[in-house]
Enzyme design. Sequence first.
Site, PDB file in Angstrom:
ATOM      1  CE  LYS A 184      -3.478  -1.116  -0.566  1.00 53.13           C
ATOM      2  NZ  LYS A 184      -3.855  -1.827  -1.832  1.00 53.13           N
TER       3      LYS A 184
ATOM      4  CD1 TRP B 285       1.754   6.034 -10.232  1.00 52.64           C
ATOM      5  CD2 TRP B 285       1.851   6.887  -8.164  1.00 52.64           C
ATOM      6  NE1 TRP B 285       1.645   7.396 -10.327  1.00 52.64           N
ATOM      7  CE2 TRP B 285       1.695   7.937  -9.074  1.00 52.64           C
ATOM      8  CE3 TRP B 285       1.935   7.169  -6.799  1.00 52.64           C
ATOM      9  CZ2 TRP B 285       1.629   9.271  -8.663  1.00 52.64           C
ATOM     10  CZ3 TRP B 285       1.872   8.487  -6.382  1.00 52.64           C
ATOM     11  CH2 TRP B 285       1.716   9.531  -7.312  1.00 52.64           C
TER      12      TRP B 285
ATOM     13  CG  HIS C  74       4.727  -6.487  -1.019  1.00 51.97           C
ATOM     14  ND1 HIS C  74       4.770  -5.159  -1.390  1.00 51.97           N
ATOM     15  CD2 HIS C  74       3.554  -6.969  -1.497  1.00 51.97           C
ATOM     16  CE1 HIS C  74       3.671  -4.881  -2.084  1.00 51.97           C
ATOM     17  NE2 HIS C  74       2.928  -5.945  -2.167  1.00 51.97           N
TER      18      HIS C  74
ATOM     19  CG  PHE D 121      -5.698   8.490  -8.470  1.00 52.18           C
ATOM     20  CD1 PHE D 121      -5.243   7.334  -7.863  1.00 52.18           C
ATOM     21  CD2 PHE D 121      -7.036   8.823  -8.331  1.00 52.18           C
ATOM     22  CE1 PHE D 121      -6.097   6.517  -7.128  1.00 52.18           C
ATOM     23  CE2 PHE D 121      -7.894   8.014  -7.604  1.00 52.18           C
ATOM     24  CZ  PHE D 121      -7.422   6.864  -7.001  1.00 52.18           C
TER      25      PHE D 121
ATOM     26  CB  SER E   4      -3.846   2.693   1.718  1.00 52.03           C
ATOM     27  OG  SER E   4      -4.051   2.055   0.496  1.00 52.03           O
TER      28      SER E   4
HETATM   29  P1  A3P Z   1      -5.115   4.722  -1.430  1.00 51.70           P
HETATM   30  O1  A3P Z   1      -5.793   3.510  -0.882  1.00 51.70           O
HETATM   31  O2  A3P Z   1      -4.673   5.664  -0.346  1.00 51.70           O
HETATM   32  O3  A3P Z   1      -5.899   5.417  -2.498  1.00 51.70           O
HETATM   33  P2  A3P Z   1      -0.110  -0.473  -3.613  1.00 51.70           P
HETATM   34  O4  A3P Z   1      -0.136  -0.421  -5.090  1.00 51.70           O
HETATM   35  O5  A3P Z   1       1.267  -0.507  -3.026  1.00 51.70           O
HETATM   36  O6  A3P Z   1      -1.006  -1.552  -3.082  1.00 51.70           O
HETATM   37  O7  A3P Z   1      -0.694   0.914  -3.090  1.00 51.70           O
HETATM   38  C1  A3P Z   1      -2.036   1.267  -3.332  1.00 51.70           C
HETATM   39  C2  A3P Z   1      -2.200   2.734  -3.039  1.00 51.70           C
HETATM   40  O8  A3P Z   1      -1.547   3.503  -4.069  1.00 51.70           O
HETATM   41  C3  A3P Z   1      -3.672   3.151  -3.041  1.00 51.70           C
HETATM   42  O9  A3P Z   1      -3.766   4.229  -2.098  1.00 51.70           O
HETATM   43  C4  A3P Z   1      -3.822   3.607  -4.485  1.00 51.70           C
HETATM   44  O10 A3P Z   1      -4.939   4.440  -4.720  1.00 51.70           O
HETATM   45  C5  A3P Z   1      -2.504   4.365  -4.656  1.00 51.70           C
HETATM   46  N1  A3P Z   1      -2.190   4.625  -6.070  1.00 51.70           N
HETATM   47  C6  A3P Z   1      -2.103   3.736  -7.083  1.00 51.70           C
HETATM   48  N2  A3P Z   1      -1.865   4.369  -8.251  1.00 51.70           N
HETATM   49  C7  A3P Z   1      -1.785   5.703  -7.953  1.00 51.70           C
HETATM   50  C8  A3P Z   1      -1.588   6.893  -8.743  1.00 51.70           C
HETATM   51  N3  A3P Z   1      -1.425   6.840 -10.069  1.00 51.70           N
HETATM   52  N4  A3P Z   1      -1.571   8.082  -8.094  1.00 51.70           N
HETATM   53  C9  A3P Z   1      -1.735   8.144  -6.759  1.00 51.70           C
HETATM   54  N5  A3P Z   1      -1.954   7.063  -5.966  1.00 51.70           N
HETATM   55  C10 A3P Z   1      -1.983   5.856  -6.555  1.00 51.70           C
END
Ligand code: A3P
Length: 286
Positions: free
Chosen positions: A45, A50, A101, A222, A131
């Site tokens: 998270k 991203w 991870h 996003f 998150s």
């Molecule tokens: P939130 O739940 O706070 O929105 P991971 O990919 O490590 O599991 O992390 C997921 C988190 O990264 C989520 O956070 C998700 O919305 C956020 N995320 C993924 N792509 C993103 C982007 N392009 N811009 C900003 N946040 C992003």
Amino acid sequence: MTEAELYDVYRGVYVPKHLHPPESLKYYEDFTFRPDDVLIVTYPKSGTTWLQEVVPLVLSGGDVASVRTVPNWDRVPWLEEHRAIVLNLEQRPSPRTFATHFHRDMMNESYSKVKPKVIYVMRNPKDVFTSSFHYYGMASYLVNPGTADEFLEKFLNGKIMFGSWFDHVKGWLNVKNEDHIFYISYEEMIQDLKGSVSRIGQFLGKSLSPEVVEKIADNCVFKNMKQNPMSNFSLVPAEFMDQKKSEFLRKGVAGDWKNLFTEAQTERFEAVYKDKMKDVTFKFAW
Ligand code: A3P
């Protein structure tokens, strides 16, 4: 379901059985890295998805073919997940891109010998908690988080998948003279995505024109990533991740913890943070 039912303990941390059966963990133990492999390392998270979008675009000089046609879990596979075994990663051309991870002290012998390129992504742990709290409520392979108070204690004590955020971050920061590791934070990417894309490009030895940087950043904001079925986990069945409860690309902002934490929870979190991070000199972007 309980931790005992859904998780195994591997090298001292919980790993969800469904995604990481013993043969997958063994596959990773025996995995041979190449020096030009690019490994995205995160505590869950923190921005994994991203980077699974940004890095292939940087390496391809902005060619969107792979991010439009290949789901993120096959495009940049997690080395500890069951799919790694069936993807013929040994046959992939260089530079290969992977995610993990794993904590630093869980990495295998080949990693230490070969020193592939690592991009370590950090995020404000209060936002990681927030998150995660929403994610654990929608993913059936994880133990239901219970109340925010209950989940907070589990988070602070590392009783969740991949263990303690504090140990993860400290372990990856506590390496000496390892210039094959590039550190970046979720918050830096939120503040300046184009600058972050350029810096990642420099680290990976790709000089990107301003137009290409612009194109990559536009693809990775996003709202655009959320529309990409190859990246928004909409291909995952609802019985595994119920996005009606909480979307995977949920809010995508820095500071959402303020909408969840009570004053007492903030105090408790900050007291533990201060204690556990007291010897860390790294200047975080939050
Ligand atoms: P939130 O739940 O706070 O929105 P991971 O990919 O490590 O599991 O992390 C997921 C988190 O990264 C989520 O956070 C998700 O919305 C956020 N995320 C993924 N792509 C993103 C982007 N392009 N811009 C900003 N946040 C992003």
